[in-house]
Design a protein around this motif. Structure first.
Motif, PDB file in Angstrom:
ATOM      1  N   HIS A  46       0.896  -1.195   0.107  1.00 58.08           N
ATOM      2  CA  HIS A  46       0.053  -0.090  -0.119  1.00 58.08           C
ATOM      3  C   HIS A  46       0.925   1.218  -0.206  1.00 58.08           C
ATOM      4  N   GLY A  47       2.011   1.099  -0.697  1.00 51.87           N
ATOM      5  CA  GLY A  47       2.971   2.599  -1.073  1.00 51.87           C
ATOM      6  C   GLY A  47       3.664   2.549   0.265  1.00 51.87           C
ATOM      7  N   HIS A  48       3.871   1.808   1.306  1.00 52.50           N
ATOM      8  CA  HIS A  48       4.621   1.821   2.385  1.00 52.50           C
ATOM      9  C   HIS A  48       5.782   0.769   2.490  1.00 52.50           C
ATOM     10  N   HIS A  49       6.732   0.816   3.048  1.00 50.91           N
ATOM     11  CA  HIS A  49       7.802  -0.067   3.282  1.00 50.91           C
ATOM     12  C   HIS A  49       7.659  -0.724   4.682  1.00 50.91           C
ATOM     13  N   CYS A  50       8.043  -1.806   4.899  1.00 47.22           N
ATOM     14  CA  CYS A  50       7.895  -2.383   6.283  1.00 47.22           C
ATOM     15  C   CYS A  50       9.228  -3.354   6.373  1.00 47.22           C
ATOM     16  N   ALA A  51       9.584  -3.212   7.655  1.00 45.02           N
ATOM     17  CA  ALA A  51      11.055  -3.948   8.079  1.00 45.02           C
ATOM     18  C   ALA A  51      10.587  -5.130   8.703  1.00 45.02           C
TER      19      ALA A  51
END
Length: 200
Positions: A74-79
């Protein structure tokens, strides 16, 4: 102190690793955050995991431990932090953190957020505050440059467990862990296709 219920539940080792990350400091591109919320994903044993089926996308999770697995949604990065031995495929999503250093930089990265305690609330917001992008994929978190994992600076008084946020499969596994009372912890949202939660 953790809930007694946790001690009675048989859980995979990735859950132990996940709880062990709470209170540790993640430093990235000039900003540091104390980890306050995490989710465990048990690789090929967990249908909610990206590593449930081994693919080129999930290959990092099957690699050496203490590497950073980054993905976009959704357009975000996740770590995520790979926690298992090479070939096993388990990782922990860093869902939230409290910014403790580099506040001015984090504020610039999240200009729409006025309250400092919410700068790292939710995995996408935390990654944005920390400046984590796909360029950080496979980073060795044991090397103290760029993105790295530091020591535990906060001993959680109480760790709470509950279902993971927004997943459709294995939605009721209590593999989300957070430090009780931390305002940076994100709100629980159940996936609309996950079915009804069991009564208990």
């Amino acid at each position: 102190m953790e809930s007694l219920v946790l001690a009675m539940v048989t859980e995979p080792s990735v859950c132990v690793c996940a709880r062990g990350l709470l209170g540790r400091v993640l430093t990235s591109h000039g900003v540091s955050a104390v980890i306050t919320e995490v989710e465990a994903y048990d690789g090929p044993h967990d249908p909610a995991s990206h590593a449930y089926t081994r693919t080129p996308r999930s290959e990092t999770i099957y690699g050496p431990p203490m590497r950073l697995y980054v993905y976009r949604i959704h357009g975000h990065h996740c770590a995520n932090i790979v926690t298992s031995a090479e070939g096993e495929g388990s990782a922990v999503l860093i869902r939230a953190g409290r910014i403790v250093d580099g506040l001015d930089i984090a504020r610039q990265r999240r200009q729409t957020m006025a309250e400092d305690e919410f700068l790292g609330r939710g995995p996408g917001n935390l990654a944005k505050s920390l400046g984590i992008t796909m360029a950080d994929l496979r980073t060795d978190l044991t090397a103290p440059t760029g993105v790295y994992l530091g020591e535990r600076v906060q001993q959680p008084a109480r760790i709470v467990a509950g279902p993971r946020v927004g997943i459709r499969l294995a939605a009721d596994e209590p593999w989300r862990f957070w430090i009780d009372g931390e305002p940076s912890v994100s709100a629980y949202r159940r996936h609309p296709k996950a079915g009804r939660a069991p009564k208990g």
